[in-house]
Scaffold this active site. Structure first.
Site, PDB file in Angstrom:
ATOM      1  N   GLN A 278       0.837  -1.202   0.000  1.00  0.00           N
ATOM      2  CA  GLN A 278       0.000   0.000   0.000  1.00  0.00           C
ATOM      3  C   GLN A 278       0.874   1.256   0.000  1.00  0.00           C
ATOM      4  O   GLN A 278       0.552   2.249  -0.666  1.00  0.00           O
ATOM      5  CB  GLN A 278      -0.920  -0.009   1.231  1.00  0.00           C
ATOM      6  CG  GLN A 278      -1.899   1.137   1.248  1.00  0.00           C
ATOM      7  CD  GLN A 278      -2.900   1.080   0.110  1.00  0.00           C
ATOM      8  OE1 GLN A 278      -3.554   0.065  -0.090  1.00  0.00           O
ATOM      9  NE2 GLN A 278      -3.025   2.151  -0.661  1.00  0.00           N
TER      10      GLN A 278
ATOM     11  N   ASP B 173      -6.975   5.788   8.249  1.00  0.00           N
ATOM     12  CA  ASP B 173      -7.385   4.413   7.961  1.00  0.00           C
ATOM     13  C   ASP B 173      -8.534   4.077   8.909  1.00  0.00           C
ATOM     14  O   ASP B 173      -8.833   4.847   9.835  1.00  0.00           O
ATOM     15  CB  ASP B 173      -6.167   3.480   8.181  1.00  0.00           C
ATOM     16  CG  ASP B 173      -6.405   2.041   7.724  1.00  0.00           C
ATOM     17  OD1 ASP B 173      -7.412   1.780   7.054  1.00  0.00           O
ATOM     18  OD2 ASP B 173      -5.564   1.173   8.061  1.00  0.00           O
TER      19      ASP B 173
ATOM     20  N   CYS C 130      -6.097   4.114   2.406  1.00  0.00           N
ATOM     21  CA  CYS C 130      -5.820   2.861   1.697  1.00  0.00           C
ATOM     22  C   CYS C 130      -7.092   2.164   1.229  1.00  0.00           C
ATOM     23  O   CYS C 130      -7.046   1.354   0.309  1.00  0.00           O
ATOM     24  CB  CYS C 130      -4.975   1.939   2.574  1.00  0.00           C
ATOM     25  SG  CYS C 130      -5.797   1.396   4.084  1.00  0.00           S
TER      26      CYS C 130
HETATM   27  N1  NVA Z   1      -5.544  -1.345   8.671  1.00  0.00           N
HETATM   28  C1  NVA Z   1      -6.444  -2.036   7.770  1.00  0.00           C
HETATM   29  C2  NVA Z   1      -5.970  -1.913   6.364  1.00  0.00           C
HETATM   30  C3  NVA Z   1      -6.876  -2.569   5.337  1.00  0.00           C
HETATM   31  C4  NVA Z   1      -6.357  -2.471   3.931  1.00  0.00           C
HETATM   32  C5  NVA Z   1      -6.539  -3.508   8.174  1.00  0.00           C
HETATM   33  O1  NVA Z   1      -5.506  -4.102   8.510  1.00  0.00           O
HETATM   34  O2  NVA Z   1      -7.650  -4.047   8.182  1.00  0.00           O
HETATM   35  N1   CP Z   2      -6.097  -1.369   0.657  1.00  0.00           N
HETATM   36  C1   CP Z   2      -6.234  -2.707   0.613  1.00  0.00           C
HETATM   37  O1   CP Z   2      -5.298  -3.455   0.859  1.00  0.00           O
HETATM   38  O2   CP Z   2      -7.468  -3.124   0.264  1.00  0.00           O
HETATM   39  P1   CP Z   2      -8.032  -4.620   0.308  1.00  0.00           P
HETATM   40  O3   CP Z   2      -8.151  -5.012   1.759  1.00  0.00           O
HETATM   41  O4   CP Z   2      -9.360  -4.535  -0.385  1.00  0.00           O
HETATM   42  O5   CP Z   2      -7.077  -5.523  -0.404  1.00  0.00           O
END
Ligand code: NVA
Ligand code: CP
Length: 304
Positions: free
Chosen positions: A134, A223, A263
């Site tokens: 990312q 995020d 993200c």
């Molecule tokens: N911090 C989030 C990012 C998702 C792309 C997670 O780990 O769920």
């Molecule tokens: N940003 C990201 O990694 O998205 P996904 O969880 O959809 O892959």
């Protein structure tokens, strides 16, 4: 050729990072053209998910195909991993079939163990500790807005001290930009990641309030408040994160030239207002698209 993995962004040195980002822009320009290279022609790459994904799966599958290789996606619940097959055995088996593996998991130690037992490159598709793919996309997006040098960029992280916050810290140390993080009390980034960055002389500071982080920032980013695996904490986190919404007032602190990154997936009205994520300063769709270009550049570099 030495075997290289990409478990955290600092698995690239500064020059390699810039080379991958430059190559991503070149591949973006060549997309769909007959002269677009197929450096992975005839190869196969596995993508293994122990958590949900939309972007990571799509961008890797499409990108691997565009490089001439075949993506093979495994959802862990349909594999022997869920029945307890050791990650080391999985690594040895994968090494016999495919030429690289992208792995999304919980504990970062599982990625390290996979890499230790693999004879093929391992890419972190997200762990509880880092999400380096990312960051490649995010840095490409920053360069598209502010030019190739990342040195004068000032990033404001507002929210959870999670895998994305940790990845921004490592990136600030590697690329030399300024980073201010405002995280609610009790939700700081990883202390070892922070200490390592400071030991390298990184310009990274923790501040208390979102307004303080945003002041004069060129990039404002956030995020979700509850990451994958933290669903049970969502309610208490909503309480603890009150006041950490990125809204128009926060973007005003940063100024009209600043961009907003996330993200994705996002929760409008929780960590970011609809007006910001869907507003003129938001670059989230370029950011999502850039996953494709940067990961193609990364895989080309790692596997050829
Ligand atoms: N911090 C989030 C990012 C998702 C792309 C997670 O780990 O769920
Ligand atoms: N940003 C990201 O990694 O998205 P996904 O969880 O959809 O892959």
């Amino acid at each position: 050729m030495t075997l290289r993995h990409f478990l955290t962004i600092s698995d690239l040195n500064h020059d390699e990072l810039i080379r991958v980002l430059d190559r991503a822009s070149a591949l973006k320009a060549l997309r769909g053209a007959p002269e677009h290279p197929k450096p992975l022609d005839g190869k196969s790459i596995a993508i293994v998910f122990e958590k949900a994904s939309t972007r990571t799966r799509l961008s890797f599958e499409v990108g691997i195909y565009e490089l001439g290789a075949r993506p093979v996606t495994l959802i862990s619940k349909d594999t022997q991993l869920v029945r307890g097959e050791p990650i080391e055995d999985t690594a040895r088996m994968l090494s016999g079939y495919v030429h690289g593996v992208v792995y999304r998991t919980f504990g970062h130690d599982r990625l390290e163990r996979l890499a230790q037992s693999s004879t093929i490159p391992v890419v972190n598709g997200l762990s509880d500790r880092f999400h380096p793919c990312q960051l490649l996309a995010d840095l490409m997006t920053v360069r598209q807005s502010f030019g190739p040098s990342l040195k004068d960029v000032r990033v404001a992280w507002i929210g959870d001290g999670n895998n994305m916050a940790n990845s921004w810290i490592v990136s600030a140390a590697l690329a030399g930009f300024e980073l201010a993080l405002a995280c609610p009390a009790g939700y700081p980034p990883d202390s070892q990641v922070l200490a390592d960055a400071h030991a390298q002389g990184a310009n990274v500071r923790l501040v208390e309030r979102p307004e303080e982080a945003a002041e004069g920032a060129t990039v404002v980013t956030t995020d979700v408040w509850a990451s994958m695996g933290q669903e049970d904490e969502a309610k208490e986190r909503r309480h603890a994160f009150s006041g950490f919404l990125v809204d128009d007032a926060i973007m005003k602190r940063a100024g009209s030239e600043a961009i907003f990154l996330h993200c994705l997936p996002a929760h409008r009205g929780e960590e970011v207002s609809e007006s910001v994520i869907d507003g003129v300063q938001s670059r989230v769709w370029d950011e999502a698209e850039n996953r494709l270009h940067t990961q193609k550049a990364l895989l080309e570099w790692l596997i050829t």
